[in-house]
Design a protein around this motif. Structure first.
Motif, mmCIF file in Angstrom:
data_model
loop_
_atom_site.group_PDB
_atom_site.id
_atom_site.type_symbol
_atom_site.label_atom_id
_atom_site.label_comp_id
_atom_site.label_asym_id
_atom_site.label_seq_id
_atom_site.Cartn_x
_atom_site.Cartn_y
_atom_site.Cartn_z
ATOM 1 N N PRO A 132 0.807 -1.330 0.168
ATOM 2 C CA PRO A 132 -0.088 -0.195 0.275
ATOM 3 C C PRO A 132 0.770 1.195 -0.076
ATOM 4 O O PRO A 132 1.756 1.621 0.306
ATOM 5 C CB PRO A 132 -0.871 -0.561 1.448
ATOM 6 N N GLN A 133 -0.070 2.022 -0.266
ATOM 7 C CA GLN A 133 0.960 3.644 -0.792
ATOM 8 C C GLN A 133 0.732 4.069 0.851
ATOM 9 O O GLN A 133 0.240 4.318 1.179
ATOM 10 C CB GLN A 133 0.480 4.900 -1.779
ATOM 11 N N GLY A 134 1.927 4.921 1.583
ATOM 12 C CA GLY A 134 2.247 5.189 2.428
ATOM 13 C C GLY A 134 3.293 3.824 3.895
ATOM 14 O O GLY A 134 3.314 4.437 4.757
ATOM 15 N N LEU A 135 3.467 3.114 3.027
ATOM 16 C CA LEU A 135 3.836 1.786 3.968
ATOM 17 C C LEU A 135 5.184 2.086 4.208
ATOM 18 O O LEU A 135 5.867 2.845 2.620
ATOM 19 C CB LEU A 135 3.168 0.529 3.526
ATOM 20 N N LYS A 136 5.800 1.966 4.835
ATOM 21 C CA LYS A 136 7.573 1.961 4.920
ATOM 22 C C LYS A 136 8.235 1.125 5.607
ATOM 23 O O LYS A 136 7.603 0.470 6.822
ATOM 24 C CB LYS A 136 7.972 4.055 4.967
ATOM 25 N N ALA A 137 9.025 0.864 5.526
ATOM 26 C CA ALA A 137 10.029 -0.487 6.047
ATOM 27 C C ALA A 137 10.373 0.072 7.402
ATOM 28 O O ALA A 137 11.134 1.923 7.176
ATOM 29 C CB ALA A 137 11.360 -0.379 5.160
ATOM 30 N N ALA A 138 10.335 -0.447 8.826
ATOM 31 C CA ALA A 138 10.943 0.223 10.400
ATOM 32 C C ALA A 138 12.413 0.522 10.225
ATOM 33 O O ALA A 138 13.271 -0.476 9.448
ATOM 34 C CB ALA A 138 10.301 -0.570 11.439
ATOM 35 N N LYS A 139 12.872 1.218 11.160
ATOM 36 C CA LYS A 139 14.015 1.226 11.149
ATOM 37 C C LYS A 139 14.621 0.543 12.345
ATOM 38 O O LYS A 139 13.891 1.032 14.070
ATOM 39 C CB LYS A 139 14.777 2.758 11.259
ATOM 40 N N PHE A 140 15.511 -0.401 12.656
ATOM 41 C CA PHE A 140 16.160 -1.418 13.500
ATOM 42 C C PHE A 140 16.892 -0.575 14.366
ATOM 43 O O PHE A 140 17.714 -0.599 14.547
ATOM 44 C CB PHE A 140 15.815 -3.232 13.407
ATOM 45 N N GLY A 141 16.980 -0.648 15.887
ATOM 46 C CA GLY A 141 17.849 0.250 16.486
ATOM 47 C C GLY A 141 19.310 -1.331 16.764
ATOM 48 O O GLY A 141 19.251 -2.314 16.136
ATOM 49 N N ASP A 142 19.635 -0.732 17.818
ATOM 50 C CA ASP A 142 21.057 -1.681 18.358
ATOM 51 C C ASP A 142 20.236 -2.467 19.578
ATOM 52 O O ASP A 142 20.496 -1.437 20.307
ATOM 53 C CB ASP A 142 22.268 -0.729 18.476
ATOM 54 N N SER A 143 20.372 -3.374 19.377
ATOM 55 C CA SER A 143 20.092 -3.935 20.867
ATOM 56 C C SER A 143 21.133 -3.644 21.875
ATOM 57 O O SER A 143 20.267 -3.434 23.076
ATOM 58 C CB SER A 143 19.316 -5.550 20.493
ATOM 59 N N ALA A 144 22.254 -3.987 21.764
ATOM 60 C CA ALA A 144 23.581 -3.646 22.694
ATOM 61 C C ALA A 144 22.233 -2.474 23.299
ATOM 62 O O ALA A 144 23.480 -2.774 24.245
ATOM 63 C CB ALA A 144 24.367 -3.787 22.174
ATOM 64 N N ALA A 145 22.755 -1.298 22.960
ATOM 65 C CA ALA A 145 22.714 -0.049 23.248
ATOM 66 C C ALA A 145 21.181 0.222 24.002
ATOM 67 O O ALA A 145 20.653 1.365 24.278
ATOM 68 C CB ALA A 145 21.525 0.608 21.894
ATOM 69 N N VAL A 146 20.146 -1.147 24.495
ATOM 70 C CA VAL A 146 18.735 -1.125 25.111
ATOM 71 C C VAL A 146 19.065 -1.124 26.656
ATOM 72 O O VAL A 146 20.004 -2.171 26.943
ATOM 73 C CB VAL A 146 17.891 -1.999 24.747
ATOM 74 N N GLY A 147 18.873 -0.323 27.091
ATOM 75 C CA GLY A 147 19.420 -0.128 28.615
ATOM 76 C C GLY A 147 17.443 0.134 29.694
ATOM 77 O O GLY A 147 16.525 0.823 29.214
ATOM 78 N N MET A 148 18.014 -0.084 30.558
ATOM 79 C CA MET A 148 17.002 -0.012 31.749
ATOM 80 C C MET A 148 16.299 1.679 31.594
ATOM 81 O O MET A 148 17.611 2.311 31.680
ATOM 82 C CB MET A 148 17.642 -0.709 32.842
ATOM 83 N N GLY A 149 15.602 2.037 32.101
ATOM 84 C CA GLY A 149 14.971 3.370 31.869
ATOM 85 C C GLY A 149 14.757 4.021 30.867
ATOM 86 O O GLY A 149 14.650 4.907 30.806
ATOM 87 N N GLN A 150 14.526 3.523 30.033
ATOM 88 C CA GLN A 150 14.016 3.593 28.250
ATOM 89 C C GLN A 150 12.753 4.444 28.221
ATOM 90 O O GLN A 150 12.755 3.172 28.514
ATOM 91 C CB GLN A 150 15.565 3.402 27.016
ATOM 92 N N ILE A 151 12.929 5.328 27.550
ATOM 93 C CA ILE A 151 10.982 4.987 27.572
ATOM 94 C C ILE A 151 11.198 4.794 26.044
ATOM 95 O O ILE A 151 11.670 4.313 24.907
ATOM 96 C CB ILE A 151 10.869 6.969 27.574
ATOM 97 N N VAL A 152 9.986 3.450 26.242
ATOM 98 C CA VAL A 152 9.489 3.096 24.705
ATOM 99 C C VAL A 152 8.209 3.395 24.578
ATOM 100 O O VAL A 152 7.595 3.957 25.016
ATOM 101 C CB VAL A 152 10.235 1.825 25.128
ATOM 102 N N LEU A 153 8.121 2.878 23.293
ATOM 103 C CA LEU A 153 5.922 3.218 23.381
ATOM 104 C C LEU A 153 6.214 1.254 22.394
ATOM 105 O O LEU A 153 6.583 0.950 21.710
ATOM 106 C CB LEU A 153 5.788 4.351 21.901
ATOM 107 N N ALA A 154 5.071 1.348 22.377
ATOM 108 C CA ALA A 154 4.318 -0.181 21.952
ATOM 109 C C ALA A 154 2.517 0.073 21.125
ATOM 110 O O ALA A 154 2.288 0.588 21.606
ATOM 111 C CB ALA A 154 4.021 -1.272 23.001
ATOM 112 N N MET A 155 3.716 -0.266 19.671
ATOM 113 C CA MET A 155 2.418 0.042 18.755
ATOM 114 C C MET A 155 1.830 -1.477 18.038
ATOM 115 O O MET A 155 2.840 -1.769 17.768
ATOM 116 C CB MET A 155 2.967 0.272 18.094
ATOM 117 N N GLY A 156 0.628 -0.998 18.426
ATOM 118 C CA GLY A 156 0.093 -2.429 17.076
ATOM 119 C C GLY A 156 -1.206 -2.322 17.467
ATOM 120 O O GLY A 156 -2.369 -1.499 17.244
ATOM 121 N N SER A 157 -2.565 -3.376 17.305
ATOM 122 C CA SER A 157 -3.509 -3.131 17.406
ATOM 123 C C SER A 157 -4.360 -4.148 18.527
ATOM 124 O O SER A 157 -4.962 -5.360 18.601
ATOM 125 C CB SER A 157 -4.011 -4.343 16.406
#
Length: 353
Positions: A132-157
């Motif tokens: 579909p038009q407007g759909l785009k590939a996500a950017k994946f982050g570095d798992s090694a850089a994930v740390g306690m206390g980081q603010i995160v958002l969960a997106m889905g249905s």
């Protein structure tokens, strides 16, 4: 810890609540009037800045999130590339081969087909018949850089509410969790998971857990279950498969149509849980140990009962899987086992699942 997909809707956390807390936390009197006004003015500005960050991330990432409708389940997915590949959970696709997929930003559903499922890590890739038009590939982050206390958002249905967003923090990293087989779970034992306080509800599975740099750091998969709540979900305890594992599995499926290198350690045995005289789990009995497998090469034989892996007590098949999940193929571990009435130890160089 017992985990499954969550069953109850949790109240959302809002940026507004954060603003109230900041304002109410300020107090002063007398000559401190001027600093008080300065602090009170700074608090709403900080809250507004954070709210702007949230809204920017949502605007950036939501076009990379989809809702997946299967015949017997509903879940979410993340657009993996510009060719229409979407990564999701294996328990979302189940045994189905075709799906209806709708962008989180709206529009008409499109059909998709299964490329491959990898239940051992609860991941799968499907491919859209048309992008579909407007759909785009996500950017994946570095798992090694994930740390306690980081603010995160969960997106889905969650519960079929397409394009929903919940907010929380990274509560812990490196969790090893065993997924139940009830409620559609695959029974997988998954290592290095990201624990989050962001609400994970039915339908969130396979969606995106993102940081404030608009990077997907994990795929929400499980919510903890509290036995004292009658098997209900434990609020604020959810788990996501880390981005590094998502990329490892998805890259292989996209390239080869299957997982050719799991990266998961294995003893190379068939085993079963055994009970002691008090009918309590007491170890894993070796049923089969092929001579060319890791355990067989180290001298383990059918009938041996494994009781420890390094310093970890082994009482069930699940506890053995969880202990192995923190290791890589090629690691050397010490296995303690019982043969007849004698307790023995042996060094095992782990193979690959």
């Amino acid at each position: 810890m017992d985990v499954s997909r969550a069953r109850h809707l949790l109240p959302p956390l809002t940026a507004g609540a954060c603003a109230v807390a900041l304002v109410c936390g300020c107090s002063a009197a007398g000559d401190a009037a001027a600093p008080e006004r300065s602090t009170q003015a700074a608090a709403p500005r900080a809250a507004n800045d954070l709210q702007d960050d949230y809204q920017a991330v949502i605007k950036d990432v939501l076009p990379s999130v989809v809702q997946i409708d299967a015949a017997r389940s509903l879940g979410s997915g993340v657009v993996y590339d510009g060719k229409g590949h979407v990564v999701t959970n294996a328990h979302v696709v189940g045994e189905e081969k075709t799906f209806r997929v709708t962008a989180a930003t709206g529009g008409q559903p499109v059909t998709a087909r299964l490329v491959a499922s990898y239940p051992e890590q609860d991941l799968a890739v499907i491919k859209l018949d048309t992008v579909p038009q407007g759909l785009k590939a996500a950017k994946f982050g570095d798992s090694a850089a994930v740390g306690m206390g980081q603010i995160v958002l969960a997106m889905g249905s969650p519960l079929g509410l397409s394009g929903s967003v919940t907010q929380g923090i990274v509560s812990a990293t490196g969790r090893t969790v065993s997924e139940g087989q009830t409620g559609g779970g695959t029974g997988a034992t998954i290592g290095n998971m990201v624990q989050t306080s962001a609400a994970i509800n039915p339908g969130n599975s396979g969606g995106a857990l993102v940081n404030l740099d608009s990077e997907v750091i994990g795929i929400p998969t499980l919510a903890a279950v509290d036995p004292e709540m009658g098997g209900g979900s434990a609020p604020g305890i959810g788990f996501a498969i880390p981005a590094s594992m998502v990329r490892t599995v998805a890259d292989q499926i996209v390239k080869d149509g299957k997982v050719t290198d799991s990266g998961r350690a294995a003893l190379g045995i068939t085993g079963r849980t055994v009970l002691n005289d008090d009918s309590e789990p007491a170890g894993v009995a070796v049923v089969e140990a092929p001579a060319d497998g890791a355990a067989g090469k180290a001298g383990l034989k059918p009938g041996d009962v494994i009781t420890r892996l390094d310093d970890t007590d082994i009482t069930t098949i699940t506890s053995l899987s969880e202990a192995l999940a923190s290791h890589q193929p090629g690691d050397t571990v010490t296995i303690t086992y019982v043969r007849g009435t004698e307790t023995r130890k042996t060094e095992v160089t782990l193979g690959e699942m």
